[in-house]
Write a protein that holds these residues in place. Structure first.
Motif, PDB file in Angstrom:
ATOM      1  N   VAL A  11       1.550   6.826  -6.656  1.00 43.93           N
ATOM      2  CA  VAL A  11       0.456   7.754  -6.987  1.00 43.93           C
ATOM      3  C   VAL A  11       0.839   9.181  -6.621  1.00 43.93           C
ATOM      4  O   VAL A  11       0.592  10.127  -7.386  1.00 43.93           O
ATOM      5  CB  VAL A  11      -0.848   7.321  -6.266  1.00 43.93           C
ATOM      6  N   ALA A  12       1.480   9.364  -5.446  1.00 42.77           N
ATOM      7  CA  ALA A  12       1.885  10.703  -5.034  1.00 42.77           C
ATOM      8  C   ALA A  12       2.934  11.278  -5.990  1.00 42.77           C
ATOM      9  O   ALA A  12       2.879  12.472  -6.336  1.00 42.77           O
ATOM     10  CB  ALA A  12       2.434  10.668  -3.608  1.00 42.77           C
ATOM     11  N   HIS A  22       4.255  15.141 -10.264  1.00 47.02           N
ATOM     12  CA  HIS A  22       4.729  15.463 -11.606  1.00 47.02           C
ATOM     13  C   HIS A  22       3.635  16.144 -12.423  1.00 47.02           C
ATOM     14  O   HIS A  22       3.910  17.119 -13.146  1.00 47.02           O
ATOM     15  CB  HIS A  22       5.233  14.208 -12.323  1.00 47.02           C
ATOM     16  N   GLN A  23       2.400  15.659 -12.319  1.00 46.67           N
ATOM     17  CA  GLN A  23       1.289  16.281 -13.035  1.00 46.67           C
ATOM     18  C   GLN A  23       1.070  17.718 -12.549  1.00 46.67           C
ATOM     19  O   GLN A  23       0.830  18.631 -13.353  1.00 46.67           O
ATOM     20  CB  GLN A  23       0.008  15.470 -12.856  1.00 46.67           C
ATOM     21  N   LYS A  48       0.839  -1.208   0.000  1.00 46.79           N
ATOM     22  CA  LYS A  48       0.000   0.000   0.000  1.00 46.79           C
ATOM     23  C   LYS A  48       0.871   1.255   0.000  1.00 46.79           C
ATOM     24  O   LYS A  48       0.578   2.225  -0.719  1.00 46.79           O
ATOM     25  CB  LYS A  48      -0.917  -0.011   1.228  1.00 46.79           C
ATOM     26  N   ALA A  49       1.955   1.234   0.805  1.00 48.64           N
ATOM     27  CA  ALA A  49       2.851   2.391   0.846  1.00 48.64           C
ATOM     28  C   ALA A  49       3.519   2.604  -0.510  1.00 48.64           C
ATOM     29  O   ALA A  49       3.654   3.748  -0.977  1.00 48.64           O
ATOM     30  CB  ALA A  49       3.899   2.192   1.937  1.00 48.64           C
ATOM     31  N   THR A  50       3.931   1.525  -1.147  1.00 52.69           N
ATOM     32  CA  THR A  50       4.544   1.634  -2.470  1.00 52.69           C
ATOM     33  C   THR A  50       3.550   2.203  -3.474  1.00 52.69           C
ATOM     34  O   THR A  50       3.887   3.095  -4.264  1.00 52.69           O
ATOM     35  CB  THR A  50       5.048   0.251  -2.944  1.00 52.69           C
ATOM     36  N   HIS A  51       2.323   1.714  -3.416  1.00 57.53           N
ATOM     37  CA  HIS A  51       1.281   2.220  -4.319  1.00 57.53           C
ATOM     38  C   HIS A  51       1.018   3.711  -4.067  1.00 57.53           C
ATOM     39  O   HIS A  51       0.938   4.499  -5.025  1.00 57.53           O
ATOM     40  CB  HIS A  51      -0.004   1.409  -4.130  1.00 57.53           C
ATOM     41  N   LEU A  52       0.888   4.079  -2.796  1.00 60.25           N
ATOM     42  CA  LEU A  52       0.635   5.491  -2.472  1.00 60.25           C
ATOM     43  C   LEU A  52       1.815   6.366  -2.890  1.00 60.25           C
ATOM     44  O   LEU A  52       1.616   7.493  -3.370  1.00 60.25           O
ATOM     45  CB  LEU A  52       0.357   5.655  -0.977  1.00 60.25           C
ATOM     46  N   ARG A  53       3.026   5.873  -2.707  1.00 57.75           N
ATOM     47  CA  ARG A  53       4.203   6.640  -3.117  1.00 57.75           C
ATOM     48  C   ARG A  53       4.195   6.853  -4.632  1.00 57.75           C
ATOM     49  O   ARG A  53       4.475   7.953  -5.122  1.00 57.75           O
ATOM     50  CB  ARG A  53       5.475   5.908  -2.699  1.00 57.75           C
TER      51      ARG A  53
END
Length: 148
Positions: A101-102, A107-108, A94-99
């Protein structure tokens, strides 16, 4: 059958209380005392044996309970370790996924901010008079508001 109580000479109320009882009564009393003592020793011995047996059963039961408790504690520890490992892996994912996405959002946002900056610069270069008059008006309003 003969009835001893019917004969007056066979009942001697003073015989039991006389200071020198007859030898047969003394012997009977001694025999009764000896039998009672022997019976008491037998009962004490039997009771001691029963107590030893109960003690050994209690020790055996306690050992069984201890073994069962140890087994259950080890099983609980193993289950808790498995659950903790599963939770840790899930949290890492979950932390990897959130990182990820963040980072994408960052960047966007940076790209959008650059686009807005470029668009604003182009607008100011195309309409310098409007921008200067607008900035003066906004500054004048801010000055009025800050005086109050």
């Amino acid at each position: 059958m003969s009835d001893n109580f019917a004969k007056p000479q066979s009942i001697d109320p003073e015989a039991a209380f006389s200071p020198n009882p007859s030898p047969s009564v003394s012997k009977a009393a001694d025999d009764l005392r000896a039998a009672a003592g022997e019976r008491a020793r037998e009962v004490a011995h039997d009771t001691a044996e029963q107590a030893k047996a109960l003690k050994s059963k209690a020790i055996e039961s306690a050992q069984q309970f201890r073994d069962v408790a140890t087994d259950k504690a080890q099983a609980l520890k193993a289950t808790a370790t498995e659950k903790a490992t599963a939770f840790r892996h899930a949290a890492e994912e979950k932390a990897t996924h959130l990182r990820t996405v963040a980072d994408e959002q960052w960047h966007q946002t940076r790209d959008k901010a650059k686009d807005i900056h470029i668009t604003t610069e182009d607008y100011i270069r195309e309409n310098p008079t409007k921008c200067v008059l607008g900035a003066l008006g906004v500054g004048f309003l801010i000055g009025l508001i800050s005086r109050r």
